[in-house]
Design a protein around this motif. Structure first.
Motif, PDB file in Angstrom:
ATOM      1  N   MET A 198       0.855  -1.207   0.000  1.00 25.38           N
ATOM      2  CA  MET A 198       0.000   0.000   0.000  1.00 25.38           C
ATOM      3  C   MET A 198       0.878   1.240   0.000  1.00 25.38           C
ATOM      4  O   MET A 198       1.897   1.309   0.675  1.00 25.38           O
ATOM      5  N   SER A 199       0.519   2.243  -0.784  1.00 26.78           N
ATOM      6  CA  SER A 199       1.329   3.445  -0.848  1.00 26.78           C
ATOM      7  C   SER A 199       1.210   4.244   0.419  1.00 26.78           C
ATOM      8  O   SER A 199       0.281   4.127   1.190  1.00 26.78           O
ATOM      9  N   SER A 200       2.204   5.098   0.661  1.00 25.02           N
ATOM     10  CA  SER A 200       2.144   5.963   1.834  1.00 25.02           C
ATOM     11  C   SER A 200       0.959   6.896   1.766  1.00 25.02           C
ATOM     12  O   SER A 200       0.376   7.269   2.771  1.00 25.02           O
ATOM     13  N   ARG A 201       0.537   7.265   0.543  1.00 26.04           N
ATOM     14  CA  ARG A 201      -0.637   8.119   0.391  1.00 26.04           C
ATOM     15  C   ARG A 201      -1.884   7.413   0.886  1.00 26.04           C
ATOM     16  O   ARG A 201      -2.724   7.980   1.567  1.00 26.04           O
ATOM     17  N   SER A 202      -2.033   6.146   0.544  1.00 32.89           N
ATOM     18  CA  SER A 202      -3.199   5.406   0.989  1.00 32.89           C
ATOM     19  C   SER A 202      -3.184   5.207   2.480  1.00 32.89           C
ATOM     20  O   SER A 202      -4.211   5.220   3.134  1.00 32.89           O
ATOM     21  N   SER A 203      -1.991   5.014   3.040  1.00 33.47           N
ATOM     22  CA  SER A 203      -1.923   4.831   4.480  1.00 33.47           C
ATOM     23  C   SER A 203      -2.347   6.078   5.208  1.00 33.47           C
ATOM     24  O   SER A 203      -2.954   6.035   6.270  1.00 33.47           O
ATOM     25  N   ALA A 204      -2.049   7.221   4.641  1.00 34.35           N
ATOM     26  CA  ALA A 204      -2.496   8.454   5.260  1.00 34.35           C
ATOM     27  C   ALA A 204      -3.994   8.523   5.301  1.00 34.35           C
ATOM     28  O   ALA A 204      -4.598   8.956   6.277  1.00 34.35           O
TER      29      ALA A 204
ATOM     30  N   SER B  84      -5.979   5.988   5.385  1.00 32.41           N
ATOM     31  CA  SER B  84      -6.486   5.003   6.317  1.00 32.41           C
ATOM     32  C   SER B  84      -6.364   5.478   7.739  1.00 32.41           C
ATOM     33  O   SER B  84      -7.225   5.253   8.576  1.00 32.41           O
ATOM     34  N   ALA B  85      -5.261   6.079   8.056  1.00 33.92           N
ATOM     35  CA  ALA B  85      -4.989   6.441   9.432  1.00 33.92           C
ATOM     36  C   ALA B  85      -5.501   7.796   9.805  1.00 33.92           C
ATOM     37  O   ALA B  85      -5.546   8.173  10.962  1.00 33.92           O
ATOM     38  N   GLY B  86      -5.870   8.593   8.815  1.00 35.29           N
ATOM     39  CA  GLY B  86      -6.294   9.947   9.114  1.00 35.29           C
ATOM     40  C   GLY B  86      -5.126  10.791   9.564  1.00 35.29           C
ATOM     41  O   GLY B  86      -5.256  11.731  10.334  1.00 35.29           O
ATOM     42  N   SER B  87      -3.916  10.491   9.087  1.00 34.68           N
ATOM     43  CA  SER B  87      -2.705  11.157   9.541  1.00 34.68           C
ATOM     44  C   SER B  87      -2.462  12.425   8.758  1.00 34.68           C
ATOM     45  O   SER B  87      -3.224  12.815   7.896  1.00 34.68           O
ATOM     46  N   VAL B  88      -1.329  13.068   9.049  1.00 31.31           N
ATOM     47  CA  VAL B  88      -0.976  14.294   8.361  1.00 31.31           C
ATOM     48  C   VAL B  88      -0.565  13.965   6.937  1.00 31.31           C
ATOM     49  O   VAL B  88      -0.270  12.824   6.599  1.00 31.31           O
ATOM     50  N   SER B  89      -0.514  14.980   6.084  1.00 31.59           N
ATOM     51  CA  SER B  89      -0.146  14.776   4.695  1.00 31.59           C
ATOM     52  C   SER B  89       1.301  14.321   4.595  1.00 31.59           C
ATOM     53  O   SER B  89       2.171  14.767   5.351  1.00 31.59           O
ATOM     54  N   LEU B  90       1.574  13.458   3.645  1.00 31.75           N
ATOM     55  CA  LEU B  90       2.913  12.974   3.397  1.00 31.75           C
ATOM     56  C   LEU B  90       3.522  13.735   2.230  1.00 31.75           C
ATOM     57  O   LEU B  90       2.813  14.377   1.460  1.00 31.75           O
ATOM     58  N   PRO B  91       4.873  13.668   2.047  1.00 29.54           N
ATOM     59  CA  PRO B  91       5.516  14.463   1.007  1.00 29.54           C
ATOM     60  C   PRO B  91       4.962  14.225  -0.392  1.00 29.54           C
ATOM     61  O   PRO B  91       4.934  15.116  -1.214  1.00 29.54           O
ATOM     62  N   GLY B  92       4.499  13.000  -0.695  1.00 35.28           N
ATOM     63  CA  GLY B  92       3.988  12.710  -2.026  1.00 35.28           C
ATOM     64  C   GLY B  92       2.572  13.177  -2.257  1.00 35.28           C
ATOM     65  O   GLY B  92       2.056  13.059  -3.369  1.00 35.28           O
ATOM     66  N   ASP B  93       1.915  13.702  -1.228  1.00 32.85           N
ATOM     67  CA  ASP B  93       0.531  14.133  -1.366  1.00 32.85           C
ATOM     68  C   ASP B  93       0.420  15.376  -2.236  1.00 32.85           C
ATOM     69  O   ASP B  93       1.299  16.249  -2.220  1.00 32.85           O
TER      70      ASP B  93
END
Length: 438
Positions: A1-7, A9-18
């Motif tokens: 799963m990409s880091s974007r999708s994990s964000a 799922s978790a409701g976390s902060v934006s990742l650099p690739g967002d």
């Protein structure tokens, strides 16, 4: 799963690739939403014209329901192909084609001299309509951070309900003010307007956030995309959530609500229109609430969906228990039906984190197919039962409970498997992110 999708799922902060979001994202996404808004106006315009259509084309309940059934059959059947097209061609090309088709369908419906040509026009409209919502979901994923996904999806659904409100308030008045042809042909001008906006200003993605190139190899690619999306329990769970939650309100708004309120409940058209407006306003309010809740607490997805199904079944059963339903209960029914649309959007929040970006369109197509298959089936069942029982709406509307029971069984069967798979992908993506060098 990409880091974007994990964000997501978790409701976390934006990742650099967002994607960055911002005002430009809102403007571009707003153009896509405006296309969906017009598509919903055209889709639901028959809902306020059902009795007029029966008189114009001299048809009974079963034939009248065929208009909506054919339209939804085309819509549902196109969801996976459209998802594949969006993944392959991008949003702008698919939306442009969609606008051309649904505008032509609305114009054709305005000038149809017979039942057969009117059916063909609704099928053409359904084909164009099928290309809008998945494209708008993909556009939102390309322009906004993944953690905004649930709210962006609910806002898109909110725009659709605003289109429904226009049908309820404006098209109905035009129909009885200027007549059939002028009302439907005049509304087609909105299609030409959004076509111009799409061609001039819509962009598939922000600069610097081009999607990774993905190989496309004809039929083999199609099979792989569909099979990979379907293997994910989250995709299948999303489809069944959409199936179970959307159709009660869709059936009521799209065709059978107005005849039920006028013929079975003895209301005037004006009062019936006001009740249909309650559904739309409730949908808009509940959509904002559901979007905020899920964006902050992803675990709330399933309780919200199941709660909506339970509330819908309860109030529907109470309504059908009366020969003439009290007004307060009809208002309660319409208010609860307003939650069906936002609840169906939760299906995409199961499918989204289960699939990588290059498969989002396909997974969304599978999910979106669920509710429209249920709506099409129920529209047909209600029409047939009305003809068989001599317009007994209490028996005809009981078909709703059969499909709710089927969908609920599948949701309960898949929920544990989808939750385990989502946790596994989230853990794997976190490990992968930790080991990626800065």
């Amino acid at each position: 799963m990409s880091s974007r999708s994990s964000a997501s799922s978790a409701g976390s902060v934006s990742l650099p690739g967002d994607p960055p979001g911002g005002r430009r994202a809102v403007a571009v996404w707003g153009i896509g939403v405006s296309v969906y808004f017009v598509a919903v106006i055209f889709r639901t315009s028959l809902g306020v014209a059902g009795l007029d259509a029966a008189d114009r084309f001299h048809v009974g309940a079963s034939a009248l329901s065929t208009f909506s059934i054919l339209q939804l059959l085309v819509y549902a059947g196109m969801q996976i192909p459209v998802g594949l097209l969006v993944d392959r061609l991008g949003t702008k090309k698919v939306l442009t084609l969609g606008v051309l088709l649904f505008t032509a369908g609305q114009l054709g419906f305005a000038f149809s001299p017979s039942y057969g040509t009117a059916l063909a026009s609704r099928a053409l409209l359904g084909l164009g309509d099928a290309m809008t919502f998945i494209s708008v979901l993909r556009l939102g994923a390309r322009w906004f951070p993944a953690r905004r996904g649930p709210l962006i999806a609910q806002l898109a659904g909110l725009a659709g309900m605003a289109g429904n409100l226009v049908s309820t308030l404006l098209i109905a008045r035009l129909l009885h003010g200027v007549g059939w042809t002028a009302a439907f042909a005049g509304s087609a001008v909105a299609g030409a307007l959004v076509l111009v906006l799409t061609l001039l200003f819509l962009r598939d993605h922000p600069e610097g956030h081009e999607p990774e190139p993905f190989p496309h190899h004809g039929a083999a690619y199609v099979r792989r995309q569909i099979a990979a999306a379907w293997r994910e329990p989250g995709t299948r769970l999303g489809m069944w959530v959409h199936f179970t939650t959307q159709f009660p309100a869709m059936v009521f708004l799209l065709l059978w609500g107005l005849p039920f309120l006028v013929e079975a409940q003895g209301l005037t058209r004006a009062s019936a229109g006001d009740l249909l407006t309650v559904i739309v306003l409730s949908n808009m309010a509940v959509g904002l609430v559901y979007g905020q809740i899920v964006a902050r607490r992803h675990a709330a997805r399933l309780p919200l969906a199941l709660g909506t199904v339970g509330a819908t079944a309860t109030v529907w059963a109470a309504t059908l228990a009366f020969d003439r339903t009290p007004m307060w209960l009809l208002i309660a029914l319409c208010a609860v039906l307003g939650a069906c649309g936002p609840a169906s959007m939760l299906g995409f929040d199961f499918a989204r984190p289960a699939n990588p970006p290059q498969r989002q369109g396909t997974a969304s197509g599978i999910t979106n197919m669920g509710g429209f298959v249920a709506s099409m089936t129920t529209l047909l069942a209600v029409g047939v039962l009305l003809d068989v029982t001599g317009d007994d709406y209490r028996i005809a509307f009981s078909a709703v409970f059969v499909l709710q029971a089927l969908g609920l069984t599948q949701i309960l069967r898949l929920r544990g498997r989808a939750a385990r798979r989502e946790r596994e992908r989230l853990v794997a993506s976190r490990v992968e992110t930790v080991h990626v060098p800065a």
